[in-house]
Design a protein around this motif. Structure first.
Motif, PDB file in Angstrom:
ATOM      1  N   ARG A   1     -28.007  20.564  -3.783  1.00 37.40           N
ATOM      2  CA  ARG A   1     -29.219  20.531  -2.973  1.00 37.40           C
ATOM      3  C   ARG A   1     -28.936  20.927  -1.516  1.00 37.40           C
ATOM      4  O   ARG A   1     -29.845  20.951  -0.692  1.00 37.40           O
ATOM      5  N   GLY A   2     -27.679  21.198  -1.206  1.00 46.86           N
ATOM      6  CA  GLY A   2     -27.344  21.811   0.070  1.00 46.86           C
ATOM      7  C   GLY A   2     -27.018  20.846   1.194  1.00 46.86           C
ATOM      8  O   GLY A   2     -27.128  19.633   1.079  1.00 46.86           O
ATOM      9  N   VAL A   3     -26.595  21.443   2.304  1.00 48.52           N
ATOM     10  CA  VAL A   3     -26.422  20.720   3.565  1.00 48.52           C
ATOM     11  C   VAL A   3     -27.745  20.816   4.318  1.00 48.52           C
ATOM     12  O   VAL A   3     -28.295  21.905   4.462  1.00 48.52           O
ATOM     13  N   LYS A   4     -28.231  19.668   4.797  1.00 46.72           N
ATOM     14  CA  LYS A   4     -29.556  19.624   5.428  1.00 46.72           C
ATOM     15  C   LYS A   4     -29.484  18.924   6.778  1.00 46.72           C
ATOM     16  O   LYS A   4     -28.514  18.217   7.071  1.00 46.72           O
ATOM     17  N   ARG A   5     -30.522  19.109   7.553  1.00 42.63           N
ATOM     18  CA  ARG A   5     -30.649  18.445   8.851  1.00 42.63           C
ATOM     19  C   ARG A   5     -31.786  17.429   8.790  1.00 42.63           C
ATOM     20  O   ARG A   5     -32.831  17.703   8.197  1.00 42.63           O
ATOM     21  N   ALA A   6     -31.578  16.276   9.377  1.00 40.14           N
ATOM     22  CA  ALA A   6     -32.629  15.265   9.452  1.00 40.14           C
ATOM     23  C   ALA A   6     -32.332  14.331  10.612  1.00 40.14           C
ATOM     24  O   ALA A   6     -31.190  14.236  11.076  1.00 40.14           O
ATOM     25  N   ASN A   7     -33.367  13.643  11.074  1.00 43.64           N
ATOM     26  CA  ASN A   7     -33.236  12.768  12.245  1.00 43.64           C
ATOM     27  C   ASN A   7     -33.033  11.316  11.812  1.00 43.64           C
ATOM     28  O   ASN A   7     -33.653  10.410  12.344  1.00 43.64           O
ATOM     29  N   PHE A   8     -32.155  11.095  10.829  1.00 44.51           N
ATOM     30  CA  PHE A   8     -31.896   9.748  10.343  1.00 44.51           C
ATOM     31  C   PHE A   8     -31.226   8.909  11.429  1.00 44.51           C
ATOM     32  O   PHE A   8     -30.454   9.412  12.249  1.00 44.51           O
ATOM     33  N   GLY A   9     -31.515   7.594  11.420  1.00 44.21           N
ATOM     34  CA  GLY A   9     -31.083   6.713  12.503  1.00 44.21           C
ATOM     35  C   GLY A   9     -29.596   6.731  12.773  1.00 44.21           C
ATOM     36  O   GLY A   9     -29.160   6.858  13.924  1.00 44.21           O
ATOM     37  N   VAL A  10     -28.757   6.598  11.724  1.00 46.54           N
ATOM     38  CA  VAL A  10     -27.318   6.552  11.975  1.00 46.54           C
ATOM     39  C   VAL A  10     -26.793   7.885  12.490  1.00 46.54           C
ATOM     40  O   VAL A  10     -25.838   7.930  13.269  1.00 46.54           O
ATOM     41  N   LEU A  11     -27.422   8.988  12.056  1.00 44.65           N
ATOM     42  CA  LEU A  11     -27.019  10.298  12.575  1.00 44.65           C
ATOM     43  C   LEU A  11     -27.487  10.478  14.012  1.00 44.65           C
ATOM     44  O   LEU A  11     -26.748  10.985  14.867  1.00 44.65           O
ATOM     45  N   ARG A  12     -28.714  10.048  14.283  1.00 44.39           N
ATOM     46  CA  ARG A  12     -29.273  10.183  15.632  1.00 44.39           C
ATOM     47  C   ARG A  12     -28.438   9.421  16.658  1.00 44.39           C
ATOM     48  O   ARG A  12     -28.285   9.872  17.797  1.00 44.39           O
ATOM     49  N   ASN A  13     -27.882   8.287  16.243  1.00 47.79           N
ATOM     50  CA  ASN A  13     -27.150   7.435  17.180  1.00 47.79           C
ATOM     51  C   ASN A  13     -25.649   7.719  17.231  1.00 47.79           C
ATOM     52  O   ASN A  13     -24.916   7.020  17.935  1.00 47.79           O
ATOM     53  N   THR A  14     -25.190   8.729  16.478  1.00 51.46           N
ATOM     54  CA  THR A  14     -23.756   9.029  16.477  1.00 51.46           C
ATOM     55  C   THR A  14     -23.418  10.483  16.792  1.00 51.46           C
ATOM     56  O   THR A  14     -22.334  10.759  17.303  1.00 51.46           O
ATOM     57  N   TYR A  15     -24.311  11.432  16.470  1.00 50.84           N
ATOM     58  CA  TYR A  15     -23.916  12.844  16.481  1.00 50.84           C
ATOM     59  C   TYR A  15     -23.480  13.363  17.847  1.00 50.84           C
ATOM     60  O   TYR A  15     -22.708  14.325  17.940  1.00 50.84           O
ATOM     61  N   GLN A  16     -23.962  12.742  18.937  1.00 51.09           N
ATOM     62  CA  GLN A  16     -23.579  13.196  20.267  1.00 51.09           C
ATOM     63  C   GLN A  16     -22.217  12.648  20.698  1.00 51.09           C
ATOM     64  O   GLN A  16     -21.682  13.058  21.725  1.00 51.09           O
ATOM     65  N   HIS A  17     -21.657  11.750  19.911  1.00 46.75           N
ATOM     66  CA  HIS A  17     -20.397  11.096  20.273  1.00 46.75           C
ATOM     67  C   HIS A  17     -19.250  11.445  19.332  1.00 46.75           C
ATOM     68  O   HIS A  17     -18.088  11.237  19.679  1.00 46.75           O
ATOM     69  N   MET A  18     -19.554  11.956  18.153  1.00 48.85           N
ATOM     70  CA  MET A  18     -18.528  12.206  17.140  1.00 48.85           C
ATOM     71  C   MET A  18     -19.113  13.124  16.075  1.00 48.85           C
ATOM     72  O   MET A  18     -20.322  13.365  16.049  1.00 48.85           O
ATOM     73  N   LEU A  19     -18.288  13.650  15.179  1.00 46.72           N
ATOM     74  CA  LEU A  19     -18.799  14.316  13.991  1.00 46.72           C
ATOM     75  C   LEU A  19     -19.504  13.265  13.139  1.00 46.72           C
ATOM     76  O   LEU A  19     -19.049  12.121  13.056  1.00 46.72           O
ATOM     77  N   SER A  20     -20.594  13.653  12.496  1.00 46.11           N
ATOM     78  CA  SER A  20     -21.423  12.645  11.836  1.00 46.11           C
ATOM     79  C   SER A  20     -22.133  13.257  10.630  1.00 46.11           C
ATOM     80  O   SER A  20     -22.866  14.240  10.765  1.00 46.11           O
ATOM     81  N   ILE A  21     -21.906  12.677   9.440  1.00 44.90           N
ATOM     82  CA  ILE A  21     -22.547  13.168   8.221  1.00 44.90           C
ATOM     83  C   ILE A  21     -23.062  11.993   7.389  1.00 44.90           C
ATOM     84  O   ILE A  21     -22.591  10.865   7.529  1.00 44.90           O
ATOM     85  N   LEU A  22     -24.038  12.281   6.531  1.00 47.54           N
ATOM     86  CA  LEU A  22     -24.582  11.304   5.598  1.00 47.54           C
ATOM     87  C   LEU A  22     -24.612  11.951   4.221  1.00 47.54           C
ATOM     88  O   LEU A  22     -25.221  13.013   4.049  1.00 47.54           O
ATOM     89  N   THR A  23     -23.938  11.343   3.239  1.00 48.70           N
ATOM     90  CA  THR A  23     -23.829  11.931   1.910  1.00 48.70           C
ATOM     91  C   THR A  23     -24.736  11.212   0.917  1.00 48.70           C
ATOM     92  O   THR A  23     -24.884   9.999   0.955  1.00 48.70           O
ATOM     93  N   GLU A  24     -25.346  11.998   0.023  1.00 55.09           N
ATOM     94  CA  GLU A  24     -26.181  11.468  -1.075  1.00 55.09           C
ATOM     95  C   GLU A  24     -25.638  12.085  -2.365  1.00 55.09           C
ATOM     96  O   GLU A  24     -25.962  13.210  -2.718  1.00 55.09           O
TER      97      GLU A  24
END
Length: 371
Positions: free
Chosen positions: A130-153
């Motif tokens: 289903r690919g790599v996607k972009r979304a404004n999920f909370g844990v990503l929103r609060n981490t991506y500016q400080h570190m690499l950040s991914i959420l896997t399903e």
């Protein structure tokens, strides 16, 4: 410049907790948070054996949930270099299966590690990419500016076949090993050689090529109120359970119910569209990188439905189609819309470089590799 493994701190975030609404299915009940925590423990062991420093975003022995901000704060305070949020997916349609990896809507740095992990997950789980996607999920929103950040399903626990596998330890190993392999690939670290590969205990079908999925382009709604009702049908009296501030959901459509707006969510549930209580917070978008050019776009170009090949007379774009031109740009030849010997030779060279079947024909495999 990427750090050495021994210098790299990875924060593993096992998504959800026992009372997170909606994150369960089946009889016997599969609780997503339990599966996520089992995978997290195995993933930590593998990453530490590969030489990484590893931490958790929350206490795995506590069934109570830690807020999304609290999870992100733990990673930020520790100075983590990579944040990995572990999940399995859910949707109202129980036939759906597949694997996807998310990065934040505005993230650029996290795309390569997301791709490395997604590639390994698709091979391990053996379901639709289903690919790599972009979304404004909370844990990503609060981490991506400080570190690499991914959420896997990894797959959908709402699918009975997938859920049956998720009850087995072989799934936890397959999931953890795939993520660990992807992280090792990204950091160019040797994967632990003494790991016994886990074989999936399930009927596997061939893995289809990446597709544009039904949730790409859908809006994300985020809860502004401290607590808010979700409904199980478009009826203001059909209260189902409450959600908390900063929880985010995928919106499928907007509708009017008794002169007030409601959002239908991807899960099949409903929530108010009143801007006093919720706000639209970005969109779910596919991330597609063209390996030939290294450029990134926000959508996957769908396969045209026929192979592009050398014919006599030459194939050419007609009636507004630009499929051949798209291929020509990908292989860096003059995009004149005619598929001739020069274009075929360039496609053969591309297929050779990418390890594909070398036939000069742009079929589904070559097309989806390009786009």
């Amino acid at each position: 410049m990427r750090k050495l493994a021994r210098q790299t701190l990875i924060c593993i975030d096992p998504g959800h907790a026992k009372n997170t609404p909606g994150k369960r299915a089946g009889n016997p009940v599969f609780y997503e948070y339990e599966g996520n925590r089992r995978v997290a423990r195995k993933l930590r062991t593998l990453l530490e054996r590969a030489g990484f420093r590893v931490m958790y975003s929350c206490d795995l022995n506590n069934p109570n949930d830690l807020s999304l901000e609290g999870r992100a704060r733990a990673a930020r305070n520790a100075g983590a270099d990579l944040f990995i949020s572990i999940h399995t997916n859910a949707v109202n349609d129980t036939s759906v299966r597949g694997t996807e990896t998310f990065i934040h809507t505005n993230s650029k740095a996290s795309e390569d590690v997301a791709r490395a992990v997604q590639d390994c997950l698709v091979k391990a789980i053996g379901q639709r990419n289903r690919g790599v996607k972009r979304a404004n999920f909370g844990v990503l929103r609060n981490t991506y500016q400080h570190m690499l950040s991914i959420l896997t399903e990894a797959d959908f626990f709402t699918n009975p076949t997938a859920r049956q596998w998720m009850f087995q330890e072989s799934f936890d190993y397959a999931y953890a090993q795939a993520v660990a392999q992807g992280v090792c690939d990204y950091y160019k670290v040797e994967y632990p050689s003494d790991v016994i590969e886990s074989k999936p205990v399930q009927d596997k079908t061939p893995v289809p090529e990446p597709i544009v999925t039904e949730d790409v382009g859908a809006a994300i709604v985020r809860v502004k109120a401290n607590e808010l009702w979700v409904y199980n049908k478009p009826d203001w009296n059909a209260r189902y359970f409450t959600v908390k501030k900063d929880e985010a959901f995928t919106v499928m459509k907007e509708l009017m119910v008794n002169d007030h707006k409601m959002y239908q969510l991807k899960s099949g549930l409903f929530i108010t569209a009143n801007t006093k209580y919720v706000e639209l917070d970005g969109r779910v978008e596919a991330v597609s990188k063209n390996p030939a050019t290294g450029t990134t776009s926000q959508s996957i170009r769908p396969y045209p439905g026929y192979p592009i090949r050398l014919t006599s007379p030459q194939m050419r774009d007609t009636n507004g189609r630009t499929d051949i031109q798209a291929v020509q740009r990908a292989v860096k030849v003059n995009p004149d819309g005619w598929y001739g010997p020069i274009s075929e030779r360039a496609v053969r060279n591309y297929q050779t470089r990418q390890g594909l079947i070398v036939d000069g024909i742009v079929g589904p495999q070559t097309w989806n590799h390009m786009f």
